[in-house]
Design a protein around this motif. Sequence first.
Motif, PDB file in Angstrom:
ATOM      1  N   ILE A  49      -9.618  -6.419   0.919  1.00  0.00           N
ATOM      2  CA  ILE A  49      -8.725  -7.570   0.786  1.00  0.00           C
ATOM      3  C   ILE A  49      -7.448  -7.216   0.038  1.00  0.00           C
ATOM      4  O   ILE A  49      -6.395  -7.805   0.293  1.00  0.00           O
ATOM      5  CB  ILE A  49      -9.474  -8.766   0.140  1.00  0.00           C
ATOM      6  CG1 ILE A  49      -8.709 -10.063   0.357  1.00  0.00           C
ATOM      7  CG2 ILE A  49      -9.743  -8.524  -1.323  1.00  0.00           C
ATOM      8  CD1 ILE A  49      -8.598 -10.488   1.784  1.00  0.00           C
ATOM      9  N   CYS A  50      -7.507  -6.260  -0.871  1.00  0.00           N
ATOM     10  CA  CYS A  50      -6.291  -5.858  -1.592  1.00  0.00           C
ATOM     11  C   CYS A  50      -5.280  -5.217  -0.648  1.00  0.00           C
ATOM     12  O   CYS A  50      -4.083  -5.472  -0.749  1.00  0.00           O
ATOM     13  CB  CYS A  50      -6.636  -4.912  -2.738  1.00  0.00           C
ATOM     14  SG  CYS A  50      -7.554  -5.694  -4.067  1.00  0.00           S
ATOM     15  N   ALA A  51      -5.761  -4.386   0.275  1.00  0.00           N
ATOM     16  CA  ALA A  51      -4.862  -3.765   1.245  1.00  0.00           C
ATOM     17  C   ALA A  51      -4.374  -4.776   2.276  1.00  0.00           C
ATOM     18  O   ALA A  51      -3.275  -4.638   2.814  1.00  0.00           O
ATOM     19  CB  ALA A  51      -5.569  -2.606   1.944  1.00  0.00           C
ATOM     20  N   CYS A  52      -5.183  -5.797   2.543  1.00  0.00           N
ATOM     21  CA  CYS A  52      -4.794  -6.812   3.520  1.00  0.00           C
ATOM     22  C   CYS A  52      -3.750  -7.779   2.972  1.00  0.00           C
ATOM     23  O   CYS A  52      -2.809  -8.148   3.673  1.00  0.00           O
ATOM     24  CB  CYS A  52      -6.017  -7.592   3.985  1.00  0.00           C
ATOM     25  SG  CYS A  52      -7.173  -6.634   4.968  1.00  0.00           S
ATOM     26  N   SER A  53      -3.909  -8.203   1.701  1.00  0.00           N
ATOM     27  CA  SER A  53      -3.016  -9.243   1.178  1.00  0.00           C
ATOM     28  C   SER A  53      -2.612  -9.075  -0.282  1.00  0.00           C
ATOM     29  O   SER A  53      -1.880  -9.904  -0.805  1.00  0.00           O
ATOM     30  CB  SER A  53      -3.710 -10.606   1.321  1.00  0.00           C
ATOM     31  OG  SER A  53      -4.840 -10.647   0.471  1.00  0.00           O
ATOM     32  N   GLY A  54      -3.091  -8.055  -0.933  1.00  0.00           N
ATOM     33  CA  GLY A  54      -2.850  -7.907  -2.369  1.00  0.00           C
ATOM     34  C   GLY A  54      -4.054  -8.312  -3.186  1.00  0.00           C
ATOM     35  O   GLY A  54      -4.183  -7.945  -4.346  1.00  0.00           O
ATOM     36  N   GLY A  55      -4.945  -9.093  -2.574  1.00  0.00           N
ATOM     37  CA  GLY A  55      -6.200  -9.474  -3.210  1.00  0.00           C
ATOM     38  C   GLY A  55      -6.035 -10.140  -4.558  1.00  0.00           C
ATOM     39  O   GLY A  55      -5.115 -10.935  -4.768  1.00  0.00           O
ATOM     40  N   ILE A  56      -6.915  -9.813  -5.489  1.00  0.00           N
ATOM     41  CA  ILE A  56      -6.872 -10.426  -6.813  1.00  0.00           C
ATOM     42  C   ILE A  56      -5.670  -9.965  -7.620  1.00  0.00           C
ATOM     43  O   ILE A  56      -5.333 -10.568  -8.630  1.00  0.00           O
ATOM     44  CB  ILE A  56      -8.170 -10.164  -7.607  1.00  0.00           C
ATOM     45  CG1 ILE A  56      -8.365  -8.672  -7.844  1.00  0.00           C
ATOM     46  CG2 ILE A  56      -9.356 -10.765  -6.898  1.00  0.00           C
ATOM     47  CD1 ILE A  56      -9.489  -8.341  -8.799  1.00  0.00           C
ATOM     48  N   SER A  58      -3.986   2.006  -5.151  1.00  0.00           N
ATOM     49  CA  SER A  58      -4.194   1.385  -6.474  1.00  0.00           C
ATOM     50  C   SER A  58      -5.287   0.341  -6.437  1.00  0.00           C
ATOM     51  O   SER A  58      -5.111  -0.776  -6.887  1.00  0.00           O
ATOM     52  CB  SER A  58      -2.921   0.771  -7.049  1.00  0.00           C
ATOM     53  OG  SER A  58      -2.572  -0.426  -6.388  1.00  0.00           O
ATOM     54  N   SER A  59      -6.407   0.723  -5.893  1.00  0.00           N
ATOM     55  CA  SER A  59      -7.533  -0.211  -5.838  1.00  0.00           C
ATOM     56  C   SER A  59      -8.433  -0.019  -7.052  1.00  0.00           C
ATOM     57  O   SER A  59      -8.195   0.840  -7.884  1.00  0.00           O
ATOM     58  CB  SER A  59      -8.337   0.009  -4.561  1.00  0.00           C
ATOM     59  OG  SER A  59      -9.048   1.230  -4.638  1.00  0.00           O
ATOM     60  N   CYS A  60      -9.490  -0.800  -7.098  1.00  0.00           N
ATOM     61  CA  CYS A  60     -10.482  -0.671  -8.173  1.00  0.00           C
ATOM     62  C   CYS A  60     -11.479   0.437  -7.854  1.00  0.00           C
ATOM     63  O   CYS A  60     -12.407   0.662  -8.615  1.00  0.00           O
ATOM     64  CB  CYS A  60     -11.205  -1.995  -8.372  1.00  0.00           C
ATOM     65  SG  CYS A  60     -12.243  -2.427  -6.955  1.00  0.00           S
ATOM     66  N   ASN A  61     -11.317   1.100  -6.728  1.00  0.00           N
ATOM     67  CA  ASN A  61     -12.158   2.175  -6.198  1.00  0.00           C
ATOM     68  C   ASN A  61     -13.408   1.675  -5.494  1.00  0.00           C
ATOM     69  O   ASN A  61     -14.185   2.479  -4.992  1.00  0.00           O
ATOM     70  CB  ASN A  61     -12.532   3.201  -7.266  1.00  0.00           C
ATOM     71  CG  ASN A  61     -11.327   3.959  -7.756  1.00  0.00           C
ATOM     72  OD1 ASN A  61     -10.387   4.173  -6.999  1.00  0.00           O
ATOM     73  ND2 ASN A  61     -11.331   4.347  -9.006  1.00  0.00           N
ATOM     74  N   GLY A  62     -13.646   0.373  -5.446  1.00  0.00           N
ATOM     75  CA  GLY A  62     -14.782  -0.156  -4.699  1.00  0.00           C
ATOM     76  C   GLY A  62     -14.658   0.159  -3.219  1.00  0.00           C
ATOM     77  O   GLY A  62     -15.620   0.606  -2.581  1.00  0.00           O
ATOM     78  N   CYS A  63     -13.490  -0.069  -2.651  1.00  0.00           N
ATOM     79  CA  CYS A  63     -13.281   0.201  -1.221  1.00  0.00           C
ATOM     80  C   CYS A  63     -13.263   1.696  -0.935  1.00  0.00           C
ATOM     81  O   CYS A  63     -13.686   2.126   0.140  1.00  0.00           O
ATOM     82  CB  CYS A  63     -11.982  -0.441  -0.747  1.00  0.00           C
ATOM     83  SG  CYS A  63     -12.067  -2.235  -0.715  1.00  0.00           S
ATOM     84  N   ASP A  64     -12.782   2.490  -1.882  1.00  0.00           N
ATOM     85  CA  ASP A  64     -12.779   3.945  -1.685  1.00  0.00           C
ATOM     86  C   ASP A  64     -14.195   4.483  -1.573  1.00  0.00           C
ATOM     87  O   ASP A  64     -14.476   5.350  -0.750  1.00  0.00           O
ATOM     88  CB  ASP A  64     -12.069   4.632  -2.850  1.00  0.00           C
ATOM     89  CG  ASP A  64     -10.628   4.198  -2.959  1.00  0.00           C
ATOM     90  OD1 ASP A  64      -9.979   4.087  -1.910  1.00  0.00           O
ATOM     91  OD2 ASP A  64     -10.176   3.951  -4.081  1.00  0.00           O
ATOM     92  N   ILE A  65     -15.080   3.961  -2.408  1.00  0.00           N
ATOM     93  CA  ILE A  65     -16.482   4.375  -2.345  1.00  0.00           C
ATOM     94  C   ILE A  65     -17.077   3.986  -0.998  1.00  0.00           C
ATOM     95  O   ILE A  65     -17.843   4.748  -0.403  1.00  0.00           O
ATOM     96  CB  ILE A  65     -17.266   3.743  -3.507  1.00  0.00           C
ATOM     97  CG1 ILE A  65     -16.792   4.351  -4.824  1.00  0.00           C
ATOM     98  CG2 ILE A  65     -18.769   3.924  -3.320  1.00  0.00           C
ATOM     99  CD1 ILE A  65     -17.283   3.638  -6.055  1.00  0.00           C
TER     100      ILE A  65
END
Length: 147
Positions: free
Chosen positions: A84-91, A16-23
């Motif tokens: 950062i989202c996968a590491c801690s939940g990020g924003i 459930s990311s913003c897709n930035g990391c997926d890219i």
Amino acid sequence: MAYFAKSPWVIHYDASSCNGCDIEVLAALCPGFDAERFGVVNTGNPKHADIFLVTGSVNERNVSVVKEIYDQMLEPKVVVACGICACSGGIFHDCYNVIGGVDQTIPVDVYAPGCAVRPEAIIDAVVEAVGILEEKRAAMNEQRKGA
């Protein structure tokens, strides 16, 4: 990297990311950064994968999917939290349905922080994961000899 006996196969899941990391994960696997030079192969089957790359924060809707993919992987296995989202939940950490980073659900071996995480950091994390994978494989072989 010359010491490992097997090419690492990775499975990637967007939790459930913003897709930035997926890219950026895809960029790391493409010819520009060429993670395949280390033998890295992207697979869609958890039973073939050695390394689990997770992007995005874990929430109530995908927590069971993350656990299921992790449980389907054969031992030894390594989990890499990308971004950062996968590491801690990020924003998204304070959102009502977000549990937090991947480590709130499954054990994480390598963290690759960044928003979005850079392809170089992903490749470094995968190289580190290969080292951990070899340590786990050696420990499993020692347990077999001792049993």
